[in-house]
Structures are given as structure tokens and as C-alpha cells.
Design an enzyme around this catalytic site. Structure first.
Site, short mmCIF file in Angstrom:
data_model
loop_
_atom_site.label_atom_id
_atom_site.label_comp_id
_atom_site.label_asym_id
_atom_site.label_seq_id
_atom_site.Cartn_x
_atom_site.Cartn_y
_atom_site.Cartn_z
N ARG A 85 0.08 16.57 19.29
CA ARG A 85 0.97 15.68 19.41
C ARG A 85 1.09 15.87 21.03
NH1 ARG A 85 2.63 18.74 14.79
NH2 ARG A 85 2.66 17.74 13.09
N LYS A 145 6.07 21.26 15.26
CA LYS A 145 7.47 21.02 14.61
C LYS A 145 8.08 22.17 14.07
CE LYS A 145 6.79 15.98 13.81
NZ LYS A 145 6.62 14.97 13.13
N HIS A 175 -1.05 9.50 20.30
CA HIS A 175 -1.01 9.77 18.74
C HIS A 175 -2.71 8.82 18.30
CE1 HIS A 175 1.59 11.90 16.45
NE2 HIS A 175 1.17 11.34 15.34
N ARG A 229 -4.96 11.54 18.53
CA ARG A 229 -4.63 12.73 17.40
C ARG A 229 -5.26 11.94 16.11
NH1 ARG A 229 -1.37 16.53 15.41
NH2 ARG A 229 -0.08 16.32 13.73
N HIS A 251 0.04 19.72 9.81
CA HIS A 251 0.90 19.03 8.90
C HIS A 251 1.28 19.99 7.82
CE1 HIS A 251 -1.48 15.03 9.48
NE2 HIS A 251 -0.44 15.18 10.38
N TYR A 260 -6.10 9.85 6.34
CA TYR A 260 -7.31 9.63 7.13
C TYR A 260 -8.39 9.57 6.17
CZ TYR A 260 -4.48 11.40 10.87
OH TYR A 260 -3.34 11.30 11.86
#
Length: 302
Positions: free
Chosen positions: A148, A172, A243, A246, A269, A278
Site C-alpha cells: 500500500r 494495517k 493501488h 498493488r 489481507h 483478483y
């Protein structure tokens, strides 16, 4: 009073939930919009009045033509805030937003660059200047790892281990992951650290990996701008966001046989359902290739 409750909620998100500064800033923006609405319409702060305020607020957002994704995001922030007021803080006897439902959001597949477009973008920076060498190293690392943009600009020099070929990423919620770095990215990172980084940093003391011409840490906004500039130089029809690289990283891995669980880990994730978007992209690509390549794919029955 509502503004005071909001500040307490944001502090709760920071301390107890460990959310990133950018996430908290997004909560602040969305919820301040709601607080201003409550003040303007003079709703009181009892649960029944706040429930009416939430309903009127959602109606106003829809009437103003906001996208369903924007309404859903603001509602999610509002529901988290109201749940905090009722459960954690105890300011309300019950949650006024508990029964509110989010609007249905049409599924939109993320934009992905083709490998040849990635190649044009990554080779656009001129590496005969410190800024150009920095940009080449940054773009190579972004595509090599799928980080990110906040993770990318948050990197320190000691997060890299080029001898072992990996980078330590703080994602995150403060979760750390180790991501491999390919040989091309390793090469340009070494070049950048040896030839450009000292010239950009000069006498300033910093641990930041990617720095601006004044030696300060590069910002997210600066990365968006340089991507836009290099996309134009590379002749891309639309400017990719960080992004987009990414998304391209993940899609190209899956197209070349990578396991979905591995891609999930590399992207950081929490849930594999987030990564599964994806697989839709790769199946779309497979269908396109089939229709183009198979001699009978476009024929009708005799």
C-alpha cells in the site's frame, strides 16, 4: 457534546483498535460531516433523536447523489461510532444505528495494468538524477511487493534486507509481514541507497527510505503525483494510482500460477475473501484469451 464524543471515539480507535493514522483521518472526516449535519438540523443527543438523525442523514446523502460506495463508507463509520457510544462508552442506553442497512454496492473490478504497461511505467524515470533514481527504486519496489502507498512511504532504511532479499512491512493495525523483493528491485534500491539517498538527505538525520529533495520523508500525495507524471511520459491512457500497482502485482502473480493464500499473505489481507476479487480478474483474462485464441470460440452453430 457530540464533537467531544467523536474525539474520544477516535482516540479509542487509535489506542484500543490500533488503526492507522490514515484510517482514523478518514473516520474523522466522515463523522465530522455527520456531526455538522446534526448541529445544523438541531437534533438532540438522545437515542431516538439520533436514530432519526441517522435516517435523515442517509436520505440527504442519497438525495445529493453520493455514490453508493460513499454512502456505505459513511454509514459504516456512523454505525461504528454509535456502537461505541452505546457499548464501550455507555453514553447511550442503546445503539441508534444498529438496524440501519448499508446500500448495495455494484461490484467493480479494480483497474489492472498489463505487464507491458507496467514495464513502460517502471522504466519511465531517468536514473541519471537523484530524484529519478529514487523514483525508479520506489516504483520497482511498489510493483515487486504490492505494498500500500502508506506502507511504502512509511518504510525506514533498516526495514530493508537486500542481502536476504526481503522487506519488513508494517501494515494495517500495526501488523508486520515479511515480503520478498525481486532482483530488479534489489538492484535499483542498492543504486538509490548508494548514489541518491545520501545526496537527498545531505546533513539531515532521518531513517526514512524514500525522501524528497529536502531530505524529508516522501508523502502519499507526492507518490500519487509522480505516478501521474510518469504515466503521462509512458503514454498510458489513464493515470494509475499506487493501488493500481498493488492490484497489478496480485493479478499478475495469480495469472502465473501463484497460490491465492500466498498472495493473501503478501498483500497483508486479514481475510482471503478480500483477495478473492483478483480471481475474478484472472478468470476474465482467461475468457478474453480463450475468445481471442480459440479458432471456434467466435463461430455460431452451423
Amino acid at each position: 457534546m457530540l464533537e467531544k464524543w467523536l474525539e474520544e471515539f477516535l482516540e479509542f480507535l487509535r489506542v484500543e483498535r490500533g488503526l492507522a493514522d490514515n484510517t482514523i483521518a478518514a473516520y474523522r472526516t466522515d463523522l465530522k460531516h455527520f456531526c455538522a449535519f446534526v448541529a445544523r438540523r438541531q437534533f438532540s443527543l438522545d437515542p431516538s433523536s439520533l436514530r432519526d438523525a441517522c435516517l435523515c442523514y442517509l436520505y440527504e446523502l442519497n438525495a445529493a447523489g453520493y455514490l453508493a460506495s460513499t454512502v456505505a463508507r459513511r454509514l459504516a463509520a456512523l454505525k461504528s461510532f454509535c456502537a461505541y457510544l452505546a457499548t464501550q462508552a455507555g453514553y447511550l442506553p442503546w445503539d441508534p444505528a444498529e438496524e440501519l442497512s448499508s446500500p448495495k454496492i455494484p461490484e467493480r473490478l479494480p483497474k489492472v495494468l498489463r505487464p507491458e504497461e507496467v514495464e513502460r511505467l517502471l522504466t519511465a524515470p531517468r536514473t541519471n538524477t537523484p530524484q529519478g533514481l529514487r523514483d525508479r527504486a520506489l516504483l520497482e519496489l511498489a510493483y515487486a511487493t504490492g505494498m500500500r502507498v502508506s506502507e511504502l512511504v512509511g518504510l525506514d532504511v533498516d526495514h530493508l534486507n537486500l542481502e536476504a532479499g526481503y522487506v519488513r512491512v508494517l501494515g494495517k493495525g500495526g501488523k508486520e509481514r515479511i515480503v520478498p523483493v525481486g532482483r530488479v528491485a534489489q538492484h535499483y534500491l542498492r543504486e538509490y541507497l548508494e548514489k541518491a539517498w545520501p545526496r537527498l538527505v545531505k546533513d539531515r538525520r532521518t531513517s526514512a527510505l524514500f525522501v524528497n529533495r529536502r531530505g524529508g520523508r516522501l508523502t502519499r500525495q507526492a507518490v500519487f503525483k509522480l505516478l501521474k507524471d510518469y504515466a503521462r511520459q509512458a503514454g498510458l491512457t489513464s493515470a494509475p494510482s499506487p493501488h493500481t500497482l498493488r492490484h497489478s502485482f496480485a493479478t499478475h502473480l495469480l495469472e502465473n500460477g501463484a497460490d491465492l493464500r500466498v498472495v493473501q499473505e503478501l498483500l497483508g489481507h486479514v481475510s482471503i475473501s478480500t483477495t478473492q476479487i483478483y480471481t475474478h480478474l484472472t478468470s476474465t483474462r482467461v475468457r478474453e484469451v480463450y475468445r481471442r485464441a480459440h479458432p471456434r470460440s467466435r463461430k455460431t452453430e452451423p
